[in-house]
Design a protein around this motif. Structure first.
Motif, PDB file in Angstrom:
ATOM      1  N   UNK A   5      44.423 -43.404 -18.809  1.00 51.49           N
ATOM      2  CA  UNK A   5      44.018 -41.962 -18.720  1.00 51.49           C
ATOM      3  C   UNK A   5      44.033 -41.098 -17.865  1.00 51.49           C
ATOM      4  N   UNK A   6      42.973 -40.074 -17.854  1.00 53.70           N
ATOM      5  CA  UNK A   6      42.286 -40.414 -16.855  1.00 53.70           C
ATOM      6  C   UNK A   6      41.511 -40.599 -15.607  1.00 53.70           C
ATOM      7  N   UNK A   7      41.760 -41.815 -16.255  1.00 54.27           N
ATOM      8  CA  UNK A   7      40.035 -42.508 -14.854  1.00 54.27           C
ATOM      9  C   UNK A   7      41.144 -42.852 -13.972  1.00 54.27           C
ATOM     10  N   UNK A   8      39.836 -41.845 -12.382  1.00 50.21           N
ATOM     11  CA  UNK A   8      40.386 -42.662 -11.351  1.00 50.21           C
ATOM     12  C   UNK A   8      38.853 -43.672 -10.405  1.00 50.21           C
ATOM     13  N   UNK A   9      39.801 -44.378  -9.809  1.00 39.94           N
ATOM     14  CA  UNK A   9      38.919 -45.362  -8.956  1.00 39.94           C
ATOM     15  C   UNK A   9      38.010 -44.303  -8.252  1.00 39.94           C
ATOM     16  N   UNK A  13      34.105 -45.171  -0.119  1.00 38.11           N
ATOM     17  CA  UNK A  13      32.790 -44.339   1.096  1.00 38.11           C
ATOM     18  C   UNK A  13      32.065 -43.600   0.773  1.00 38.11           C
ATOM     19  N   UNK A  14      32.420 -42.750  -0.217  1.00 41.15           N
ATOM     20  CA  UNK A  14      31.676 -41.299  -0.457  1.00 41.15           C
ATOM     21  C   UNK A  14      31.398 -40.957  -2.728  1.00 41.15           C
ATOM     22  N   UNK A  15      32.334 -41.867  -2.532  1.00 39.33           N
ATOM     23  CA  UNK A  15      32.111 -41.798  -4.263  1.00 39.33           C
ATOM     24  C   UNK A  15      32.672 -40.800  -4.751  1.00 39.33           C
ATOM     25  N   UNK A  16      33.804 -39.650  -4.187  1.00 43.52           N
ATOM     26  CA  UNK A  16      34.838 -39.054  -4.743  1.00 43.52           C
ATOM     27  C   UNK A  16      35.557 -39.804  -5.400  1.00 43.52           C
ATOM     28  N   UNK A  17      36.040 -39.051  -6.931  1.00 42.46           N
ATOM     29  CA  UNK A  17      37.218 -39.705  -7.430  1.00 42.46           C
ATOM     30  C   UNK A  17      37.984 -39.740  -6.349  1.00 42.46           C
ATOM     31  N   UNK A  18      39.563 -40.886  -6.651  1.00 44.86           N
ATOM     32  CA  UNK A  18      40.550 -40.527  -5.939  1.00 44.86           C
ATOM     33  C   UNK A  18      41.610 -40.080  -6.852  1.00 44.86           C
ATOM     34  N   UNK A  19      42.167 -40.123  -5.158  1.00 41.18           N
ATOM     35  CA  UNK A  19      44.016 -39.723  -6.389  1.00 41.18           C
ATOM     36  C   UNK A  19      44.943 -40.965  -6.137  1.00 41.18           C
ATOM     37  N   UNK A  20      46.415 -41.289  -6.874  1.00 39.83           N
ATOM     38  CA  UNK A  20      46.911 -41.292  -6.682  1.00 39.83           C
ATOM     39  C   UNK A  20      48.032 -41.049  -4.820  1.00 39.83           C
ATOM     40  N   UNK A  47      41.904 -40.846  -0.949  1.00 38.89           N
ATOM     41  CA  UNK A  47      39.984 -40.463  -1.464  1.00 38.89           C
ATOM     42  C   UNK A  47      40.037 -38.791  -0.594  1.00 38.89           C
ATOM     43  N   UNK A  48      40.669 -37.492  -0.742  1.00 39.73           N
ATOM     44  CA  UNK A  48      40.983 -36.527  -0.302  1.00 39.73           C
ATOM     45  C   UNK A  48      39.798 -35.876   0.435  1.00 39.73           C
ATOM     46  N   UNK A  49      38.272 -36.459   0.704  1.00 40.24           N
ATOM     47  CA  UNK A  49      37.386 -35.731   1.014  1.00 40.24           C
ATOM     48  C   UNK A  49      36.583 -36.476   1.939  1.00 40.24           C
ATOM     49  N   UNK A  50      37.601 -37.770   1.785  1.00 42.81           N
ATOM     50  CA  UNK A  50      37.326 -38.624   3.433  1.00 42.81           C
ATOM     51  C   UNK A  50      39.007 -38.364   4.290  1.00 42.81           C
ATOM     52  N   UNK A  51      39.928 -38.147   3.623  1.00 43.78           N
ATOM     53  CA  UNK A  51      41.334 -36.953   3.745  1.00 43.78           C
ATOM     54  C   UNK A  51      40.630 -36.114   5.006  1.00 43.78           C
ATOM     55  N   UNK A  52      39.952 -35.394   4.789  1.00 42.87           N
ATOM     56  CA  UNK A  52      39.471 -34.205   5.658  1.00 42.87           C
ATOM     57  C   UNK A  52      38.552 -34.541   6.443  1.00 42.87           C
ATOM     58  N   UNK A  53      37.547 -35.615   5.959  1.00 41.55           N
ATOM     59  CA  UNK A  53      37.007 -36.239   7.633  1.00 41.55           C
ATOM     60  C   UNK A  53      37.464 -36.708   8.584  1.00 41.55           C
ATOM     61  N   UNK A  71      42.705 -44.208   2.611  1.00 41.88           N
ATOM     62  CA  UNK A  71      43.388 -44.603   1.977  1.00 41.88           C
ATOM     63  C   UNK A  71      43.051 -46.313   1.110  1.00 41.88           C
ATOM     64  N   UNK A  72      43.401 -46.482   0.095  1.00 39.83           N
ATOM     65  CA  UNK A  72      43.187 -47.782  -0.574  1.00 39.83           C
ATOM     66  C   UNK A  72      43.929 -48.329  -1.008  1.00 39.83           C
ATOM     67  N   UNK A  73      44.682 -49.622  -1.555  1.00 42.51           N
ATOM     68  CA  UNK A  73      45.036 -50.027  -2.875  1.00 42.51           C
ATOM     69  C   UNK A  73      44.591 -50.782  -3.568  1.00 42.51           C
TER      70      UNK A  73
END
Length: 219
Positions: A5-9, A13-20, A47-53, A71-73
């Motif tokens: 569903x809408x669940x994403x890990x 690192x920062x606890x933000x919601x990841x995207x595919x 993780x878009x936040x960590x990508x920005x960092x 990024x994570x697998x």
């Protein structure tokens, strides 16, 4: 693939919601007891936040290996722990233990655990796996020969003119032509230790339960 569903890990690192973020990571060869199989390319998460960092760090000249991981697998330990908490049954379906490039099937790891308690080392197990794989290949070869025998005795229209000398012999399992593979004894030892480490909490809890009435724990 992650499909809940809408669940994403959460980002470890920062606890933000990841995207595919695609499936570009190469597939892996998984060694089994009687045969191998390919584990499909895993889902990559971003993780878009960590990508920005990481982007800011890149602008500041921070070396790539020191930037924030973005990024994570989906089979990384930190992600698998979240999947286990979300759906233990789904996590239990994961069939193997992974190394950096390949992996071993859980059935093979269970066999290693059992043989280790009987004093059978990785070198002997590696030889056993070779014999198991070759026996499986020979069974497949016999099925193929049986199929050919049936085709020669009951030819199809497309088989007209086919001669026995036109059919080449099946190559050996470990031949260069076929490219069969089995794990080395050193690799088996590494993966055995990795699998045991995964169960460390279980083993520790089991030992404590067994020793709950002993004088050792009363000290």
């Amino acid at each position: 693939r992650l499909d809940a569903g809408n669940w994403r890990p959460l980002c470890p690192n920062c606890g933000s919601r990841c995207v595919k973020n695609g499936t570009a990571h190469p597939p892996r060869l998984i060694y089994g007891v009687h045969h191998n199989y390919i584990l499909h390319s895993p889902q990559r998460l971003l993780c878009k936040r960590c990508a920005g960092v990481a982007s800011v760090q890149a602008g500041d000249g921070v070396p790539k290996e020191e930037r924030a991981q973005q990024t994570w697998l989906c089979h990384d330990t930190a992600i698998m722990e979240q999947i286990t908490e979300k759906d233990p049954n789904l996590a239990a379906e994961f069939p193997c233990i992974l190394s950096h490039i390949n992996g071993i099937d859980l059935e093979l790891h269970s066999l290693m655990e059992m043989l280790a308690t009987k004093g059978v080392g990785p070198m002997a197990l590696a030889e056993m796996i070779i014999s198991f794989h070759e026996a499986t290949w020979q069974q497949n070869e016999l099925r193929w020969l049986s199929h050919l025998y049936h085709r020669f005795n009951n030819p199809l229209i497309t088989d007209i003119g086919l001669k026995r000398e036109d059919i080449s012999k099946c190559p050996g399992y470990l031949s260069e032509e076929l490219g069969g593979a089995t794990p080395s004894d050193s690799y088996l030892m590494t993966m055995f230790c990795r699998g045991v480490e995964r169960k460390k909490m279980y083993y520790d809890a089991d030992v404590l339960w067994r020793l709950r009435d002993s004088k050792v724990l009363s000290w």
